[in-house]
Design an enzyme around this catalytic site. Structure first.
Site: not given
Length: 253
Positions: A130-132
């Site tokens: 989920t980094e983006v």
């Protein structure tokens, strides 16, 4: 932060359940120290990694995340190197490793699962990168992800930042097996026991080959494989395995 239960199959617990087992600096240090200890223990033949509580690992430590943009370049780089060391250490660990994904495995937590040789995931768990969604980049994790699932699937997961369930994760190649709710640890331990029955030398050499071959050309890969093939013929494990085969008994590795 980290708890170890030793045995033929050791179980390594991420032990910060109230905060969903984040990869805090203390957690990373604890995991690296535990891996060093378990490698040196000749009685340990395989390792299971799981989380205490309802999550496998929620990824970044929120307390750390709040101040990451205020940290200097040197401190950020040191932290990145420590995470890199953990992923690499787990990925190249000489004994077989199995992740028991008992709940959400998110961002760096998902990378921790992928660094293991095999992954068992509970049917109600979720895994994703989920980094983006918050402006981060799954940089270190992408190294493991592209090896596991290939570029196209990695792009789907990394660019959307979506979480996937156990069945889709298995279909994509993120995990090997699924388990009913509450059964991931038991299933992972059983799988680790099955793997641990095999020759330790063979397991270690197989892991080394699989780590090296994706970066090699065809001829280079075949030459390394030929060397491994020749070398293993001199090992005590193979000699015992052949004796056991002809004596119609179980080998004593």
């Amino acid at each position: 932060m980290v708890q170890v239960e030793k045995g033929r199959v050791a179980t390594l617990f991420l032990n910060d359940p109230e905060r969903r087992n984040p990869l805090s600096p203390k957690m990373v240090e604890g995991l690296l120290a535990a891996l060093e200890e378990l490698e040196a223990d000749e009685g340990v033949r395989a390792l299971v990694l799981t989380g205490r509580g309802q999550a496998f690992s929620a990824g970044a430590d929120l307390a750390f995340l709040e101040r990451v943009t205020e940290m200097g370049a040197e401190e950020n780089y040191r932290h990145s190197l420590s995470l890199m060391a953990l992923f690499r250490r787990l990925y190249t660990f000489p004994k077989p490793t199995v992740a028991a994904v008992n709940g959400p495995a998110v961002a760096g937590g998902a990378g921790l699962a992928l660094a293991c040789d095999l992954v068992v995931m509970e049917e109600e768990a979720r895994i994703g990168f989920t980094e983006v969604r918050i402006g981060f980049v799954a940089a270190l994790v992408s190294v493991l992800l592209t090896r596991a699932v290939g570029e196209k699937v990695a792009k789907d997961l990394l660019l959307t930042g979506r979480l996937v369930g156990a069945e889709e994760a298995k279909a994509l190649g993120l995990v090997n097996r699924t388990a009913p709710k509450g059964e991931a640890l038991k299933a992972a331990q059983a799988l680790a026991e099955e793997v641990a029955e095999n020759a330790p030398t063979s397991l270690r050499l197989t892991k080394e080959l699989l780590a090296a071959l994706p970066g090699m050309g065809l001829e280079e890969g075949f030459r390394l494989a030929a060397l491994a093939n020749a070398w293993v013929r001199e090992t005590g494990d193979l000699k015992e395995g052949i004796r056991a085969f002809f004596e119609r008994r179980k080998p004593r590795f």
